[in-house]
Scaffold this motif. Structure first.
Motif, PDB file in Angstrom:
ATOM      1  N   GLY A  15     -24.826   2.829  -4.335  1.00 40.03           N
ATOM      2  CA  GLY A  15     -24.769   2.011  -2.955  1.00 40.03           C
ATOM      3  C   GLY A  15     -24.140   0.572  -3.487  1.00 40.03           C
ATOM      4  N   SER A  16     -24.094   0.164  -4.846  1.00 44.30           N
ATOM      5  CA  SER A  16     -24.067  -1.050  -5.021  1.00 44.30           C
ATOM      6  C   SER A  16     -22.444  -1.627  -4.850  1.00 44.30           C
ATOM      7  CB  SER A  16     -24.422  -1.420  -6.726  1.00 44.30           C
ATOM      8  OG  SER A  16     -23.472  -0.678  -7.298  1.00 44.30           O
ATOM      9  N   ILE A  17     -21.438  -0.676  -4.615  1.00 40.98           N
ATOM     10  CA  ILE A  17     -20.122  -1.180  -4.370  1.00 40.98           C
ATOM     11  C   ILE A  17     -20.092  -1.791  -2.901  1.00 40.98           C
ATOM     12  CG2 ILE A  17     -17.896  -0.617  -4.377  1.00 40.98           C
ATOM     13  CD1 ILE A  17     -18.250   1.397  -6.478  1.00 40.98           C
ATOM     14  N   VAL A  18     -19.979  -2.757  -2.711  1.00 46.72           N
ATOM     15  CA  VAL A  18     -19.889  -3.458  -1.354  1.00 46.72           C
ATOM     16  C   VAL A  18     -18.466  -4.177  -1.233  1.00 46.72           C
ATOM     17  CG1 VAL A  18     -22.384  -3.579  -1.093  1.00 46.72           C
ATOM     18  CG2 VAL A  18     -21.056  -5.545  -2.018  1.00 46.72           C
ATOM     19  N   ASN A  19     -18.092  -4.251   0.043  1.00 38.69           N
ATOM     20  CA  ASN A  19     -16.780  -4.904   0.274  1.00 38.69           C
ATOM     21  C   ASN A  19     -15.662  -4.150  -0.711  1.00 38.69           C
ATOM     22  OD1 ASN A  19     -17.674  -6.830   1.884  1.00 38.69           O
ATOM     23  ND2 ASN A  19     -18.346  -8.144   0.162  1.00 38.69           N
ATOM     24  N   ALA A  20     -15.515  -2.917  -0.615  1.00 42.57           N
ATOM     25  CA  ALA A  20     -14.457  -1.907  -1.395  1.00 42.57           C
ATOM     26  C   ALA A  20     -13.169  -2.544  -0.828  1.00 42.57           C
ATOM     27  CB  ALA A  20     -14.728  -0.437  -1.382  1.00 42.57           C
TER      28      ALA A  20
END
Length: 182
Positions: free
Chosen positions: A128-133
């Motif tokens: 869940g660490s990929i933010v603002n893909a």
């Protein structure tokens, strides 16, 4: 053959398409088109230096740029607290924040773009660490160094999944060409 009466002129247009399998690979590569007049008359031509002319067209290409920055999340292991973040050093067991920015700096939309990230050895992916893909991109994961892209990270948000070896952004829509504000 076209015959021109004395002191006359003629013009015509020819259209061509630059093929997509062209050897032209870079923004700013060019195509030169040369026209030459041949003469069959029995008279002697006065000027020979005006029998050939060229035109040059420069080719637009997409040019996707990726820029990556990162920092260690500091002694408190909390990345939003920037006071103790370090751009170079991370403690064993500590977290690192990586930021990737991509931009098409070319003059043509970029189709079928894939941006891949390799997870370094001795590092675990945080679920869940990929933010603002990036908009218009699907995220795919691999657990076999990119041989397949069907893996789904295991665990709750914030858990480590050391089986993730790579992830990638597969753009389903073209990345628009750069637009200068100058």
């Amino acid at each position: 053959d076209v015959c021109l009466p004395e002191n006359s002129q003629a013009s015509f247009d020819v259209y061509a398409t630059i093929t997509t399998d062209s050897t032209i690979k870079s923004e700013g590569d060019f195509v030169i088109n040369t026209a030459t007049i041949g003469e069959d008359s029995t008279a002697v031509e006065n000027l020979l230096d005006n029998n050939t002319d060229t035109s040059t067209v420069y080719i637009h290409q997409p040019d996707v740029k990726v820029e990556k920055t990162g920092f260690a999340c500091g002694d408190d292991d909390y990345c939003p607290n920037t006071a103790d973040n370090d751009p170079q050093w991370v403690d064993l067991g500590g977290s690192r924040n990586n930021k990737k920015e991509n931009q098409n700096i070319g003059n043509l939309a970029a189709d079928n773009v894939v941006i891949t990230e390799n997870i370094p050895g001795d590092t675990c992916f945080l679920v869940g660490s990929i933010v603002n893909a990036p908009l218009g991109a699907d995220i795919e994961y691999s657990d076999d160094y990119g041989a397949t892209w069907t893996y789904t990270p295991v665990g709750a948000t914030g858990d480590s999944d050391c089986n993730v070896t790579n992830f990638r952004f597969v753009f389903t829509t073209p990345i628009a060409a750069y637009i200068s504000s100058v």
